[in-house]
Design a protein around this motif. Structure first.
Motif, PDB file in Angstrom:
ATOM      1  N   VAL A  66      31.419  75.784  41.122  1.00  0.00           N
ATOM      2  CA  VAL A  66      30.480  74.884  41.790  1.00  0.00           C
ATOM      3  C   VAL A  66      29.082  75.450  41.580  1.00  0.00           C
ATOM      4  O   VAL A  66      28.791  76.584  41.981  1.00  0.00           O
ATOM      5  CB  VAL A  66      30.775  74.764  43.301  1.00  0.00           C
ATOM      6  N   ILE A  67      28.216  74.660  40.953  1.00  0.00           N
ATOM      7  CA  ILE A  67      26.860  75.129  40.656  1.00  0.00           C
ATOM      8  C   ILE A  67      26.021  75.136  41.936  1.00  0.00           C
ATOM      9  O   ILE A  67      25.898  74.110  42.617  1.00  0.00           O
ATOM     10  CB  ILE A  67      26.195  74.242  39.589  1.00  0.00           C
ATOM     11  N   GLN A  68      25.461  76.281  42.238  1.00  0.00           N
ATOM     12  CA  GLN A  68      24.575  76.414  43.382  1.00  0.00           C
ATOM     13  C   GLN A  68      23.131  76.091  43.016  1.00  0.00           C
ATOM     14  O   GLN A  68      22.394  75.513  43.815  1.00  0.00           O
ATOM     15  CB  GLN A  68      24.651  77.843  43.942  1.00  0.00           C
ATOM     16  N   GLU A  69      22.742  76.491  41.803  1.00  0.00           N
ATOM     17  CA  GLU A  69      21.346  76.299  41.409  1.00  0.00           C
ATOM     18  C   GLU A  69      21.186  76.554  39.917  1.00  0.00           C
ATOM     19  O   GLU A  69      21.946  77.325  39.322  1.00  0.00           O
ATOM     20  CB  GLU A  69      20.454  77.255  42.199  1.00  0.00           C
ATOM     21  N   TYR A  70      20.188  75.886  39.328  1.00  0.00           N
ATOM     22  CA  TYR A  70      19.724  76.219  37.981  1.00  0.00           C
ATOM     23  C   TYR A  70      18.469  77.078  38.148  1.00  0.00           C
ATOM     24  O   TYR A  70      17.514  76.669  38.828  1.00  0.00           O
ATOM     25  CB  TYR A  70      19.388  74.964  37.184  1.00  0.00           C
ATOM     26  N   VAL A  71      18.456  78.258  37.563  1.00  0.00           N
ATOM     27  CA  VAL A  71      17.319  79.160  37.717  1.00  0.00           C
ATOM     28  C   VAL A  71      16.613  79.318  36.373  1.00  0.00           C
ATOM     29  O   VAL A  71      17.149  78.954  35.316  1.00  0.00           O
ATOM     30  CB  VAL A  71      17.769  80.539  38.249  1.00  0.00           C
ATOM     31  N   ASN A  72      15.405  79.883  36.434  1.00  0.00           N
ATOM     32  CA  ASN A  72      14.569  79.979  35.233  1.00  0.00           C
ATOM     33  C   ASN A  72      14.201  81.404  34.861  1.00  0.00           C
ATOM     34  O   ASN A  72      13.410  81.601  33.935  1.00  0.00           O
ATOM     35  CB  ASN A  72      13.292  79.147  35.422  1.00  0.00           C
ATOM     36  N   ASP A  73      14.713  82.401  35.594  1.00  0.00           N
ATOM     37  CA  ASP A  73      14.396  83.789  35.258  1.00  0.00           C
ATOM     38  C   ASP A  73      15.469  84.712  35.820  1.00  0.00           C
ATOM     39  O   ASP A  73      16.263  84.318  36.683  1.00  0.00           O
ATOM     40  CB  ASP A  73      13.014  84.187  35.800  1.00  0.00           C
ATOM     41  N   TYR A  74      15.467  85.953  35.328  1.00  0.00           N
ATOM     42  CA  TYR A  74      16.468  86.932  35.762  1.00  0.00           C
ATOM     43  C   TYR A  74      16.240  87.391  37.199  1.00  0.00           C
ATOM     44  O   TYR A  74      17.174  87.824  37.873  1.00  0.00           O
ATOM     45  CB  TYR A  74      16.457  88.142  34.821  1.00  0.00           C
ATOM     46  N   LYS A  75      15.019  87.319  37.657  1.00  0.00           N
ATOM     47  CA  LYS A  75      14.736  87.708  39.032  1.00  0.00           C
ATOM     48  C   LYS A  75      15.492  86.810  40.008  1.00  0.00           C
ATOM     49  O   LYS A  75      16.044  87.279  41.004  1.00  0.00           O
ATOM     50  CB  LYS A  75      13.230  87.639  39.302  1.00  0.00           C
ATOM     51  N   SER A  76      15.540  85.532  39.720  1.00  0.00           N
ATOM     52  CA  SER A  76      16.286  84.605  40.571  1.00  0.00           C
ATOM     53  C   SER A  76      17.783  84.877  40.498  1.00  0.00           C
ATOM     54  O   SER A  76      18.495  84.765  41.500  1.00  0.00           O
ATOM     55  CB  SER A  76      15.990  83.160  40.143  1.00  0.00           C
ATOM     56  N   VAL A  77      18.244  85.238  39.315  1.00  0.00           N
ATOM     57  CA  VAL A  77      19.661  85.611  39.171  1.00  0.00           C
ATOM     58  C   VAL A  77      19.994  86.779  40.087  1.00  0.00           C
ATOM     59  O   VAL A  77      20.989  86.764  40.825  1.00  0.00           O
ATOM     60  CB  VAL A  77      19.976  85.966  37.707  1.00  0.00           C
ATOM     61  N   THR A  78      19.150  87.803  40.057  1.00  0.00           N
ATOM     62  CA  THR A  78      19.368  88.983  40.901  1.00  0.00           C
ATOM     63  C   THR A  78      19.340  88.618  42.377  1.00  0.00           C
ATOM     64  O   THR A  78      20.159  89.099  43.172  1.00  0.00           O
ATOM     65  CB  THR A  78      18.293  90.044  40.603  1.00  0.00           C
ATOM     66  N   THR A  79      18.417  87.750  42.761  1.00  0.00           N
ATOM     67  CA  THR A  79      18.295  87.365  44.174  1.00  0.00           C
ATOM     68  C   THR A  79      19.552  86.662  44.652  1.00  0.00           C
ATOM     69  O   THR A  79      20.080  86.961  45.735  1.00  0.00           O
ATOM     70  CB  THR A  79      17.081  86.441  44.359  1.00  0.00           C
TER      71      THR A  79
END
Length: 356
Positions: A54-67
């Motif tokens: 289940v997709i929670q979000e589409y992110v645009n950088d690795y910082k968001s991935v880490t968060t």
């Protein structure tokens, strides 16, 4: 007492049956799509259409991935490189990054298995479509095609494995805990001294204290098996008489342990603490109820051989899930009988000395 014996086992079976579930059905996923092409979107669609992710979000950088991973908002992040479609069209090896929150190793490994399977199927389909378009479709000869057959638990539900073990756990609570509390209560209110001065012999007192809990144990088994069939639709596939016979052998052990706890306890609170923390918890941890014994250190595996619940859970799961009976499980039943007689005789002798 009525509530503990008749109602509590059913409530505990339902709660534990639904809670003791290791199946991973909805895996939280975030997507970092650097490519943003039709091929990358098709891959994401394959992940979501599988029913596992289940997709929670589409992110645009690795910082968001880490968060997202740091704050437990996602279990896995898929990073699609910006040359994903281009390399596929060139028929070059394409890398895809998957980052897992492996704080829970079991969940992460299951999610990784699902992800790998979906991506491999996606790669296979993509390669096949490209070969069709180019007109160079070559049908391989001599492929190995596995035909998978899943026995005993076709749906691969964890609940079908855990719930039968809960039957043994609840039987332990009813017989071991209630026996120790009932005998200690006799001491607290002074009725034990009244029994001692009667013409009753010590072994008669012991039998009188244990027989009711044997009957209550069987009553609990009937209630729990019925609830298991109605609530979870898990029938008993094997021999029911053998299951009850094995339950009687196991009850001898739990009654003996309950009797022993009563001889070293002065209050009901003390008896409950000893029964739960010194007897019940080690039995649960070392019986294979929740954790595979094969994964334990070798010395712990040897200790598990003296745990009666281990053999009873083997019998319960064999009879309920696999349809086994005496011919396959007689060794477990024999060990239970020997251990039950040994434990109850030693506990009775100690209890008899305390009466004297």
């Amino acid at each position: 007492m009525f509530g503990i014996i008749l109602i509590a086992p059913v409530i505990q079976l339902i709660f534990l049956g639904y809670a003791a579930n290791l199946d991973i059905e909805k895996i939280k996923l975030i997507v970092f799509d650097q490519d943003k092409t039709s091929t990358s979107r098709k891959l994401v669609e394959e992940l979501t259409s599988s029913g596992y992710f289940v997709i929670q979000e589409y992110v645009n950088d690795y910082k968001s991935v880490t968060t997202y991973l740091d704050y437990n908002k996602a279990i896995v992040a898929v990073v699609i490189p910006n040359d994903f479609e281009k390399k596929i069209n060139r028929r070059e090896t394409t890398k895809l990054q998957a980052i897992f929150d492996a704080a829970d190793g079991n969940t992460a490994s299951i999610a990784a298995g699902y992800l790998q399977q979906i991506i491999l199927q996606f790669a296979k389909n993509t390669s096949f479509q490209m070969m069709q378009k180019s007109g160079n479709l070559i049908i391989p000869v001599g492929n190995i095609t596995p035909e998978i057959r899943v026995w005993y638990n076709p749906t691969l539900k964890t609940r079908n494995y855990m719930v039968p073990g809960i039957v043994g756990l609840l039987l332990s609570i009813v017989t071991l805990l209630l026996t120790s509390l009932a005998v200690v209560k006799e001491k607290e209110i002074g009725t034990m001294e009244q029994l001692i001065v009667t013409p009753l012999k010590p072994y008669q007192i012991i039998i009188g204290k244990l027989v009711p809990f044997i009957l209550l144990g069987f009553l609990s088994i009937v209630i729990v098996l019925t609830a298991m069939r109605i609530v979870f639709d898990i029938p008993v596939k094997g021999s029911i008489p053998f299951l009850f016979l094995s339950a009687f052998f196991y009850i001898l052990s739990t009654l003996g342990l309950g009797l022993f706890v009563s001889t070293i306890s002065k209050t009901q609170q003390q008896a409950m603490m000893i029964a739960v923390f010194a007897v019940m918890m080690p039995m649960v941890f070392l019986s294979g109820f929740a954790f595979p014994i094969e994964n334990m250190p070798e010395i712990i595996q040897y200790i598990s051989y003296i745990i009666p619940l281990k053999y009873f859970i083997n019998i319960i799961r064999g009879v309920i899930s696999k349809g086994l009976g005496f011919a396959e499980l007689w060794i477990n039943a024999l060990v239970l009988l020997i251990m039950g007689i040994f434990i109850i005789v030693l506990s009775s002798l100690r209890f008899q000395r305390r009466l004297d």
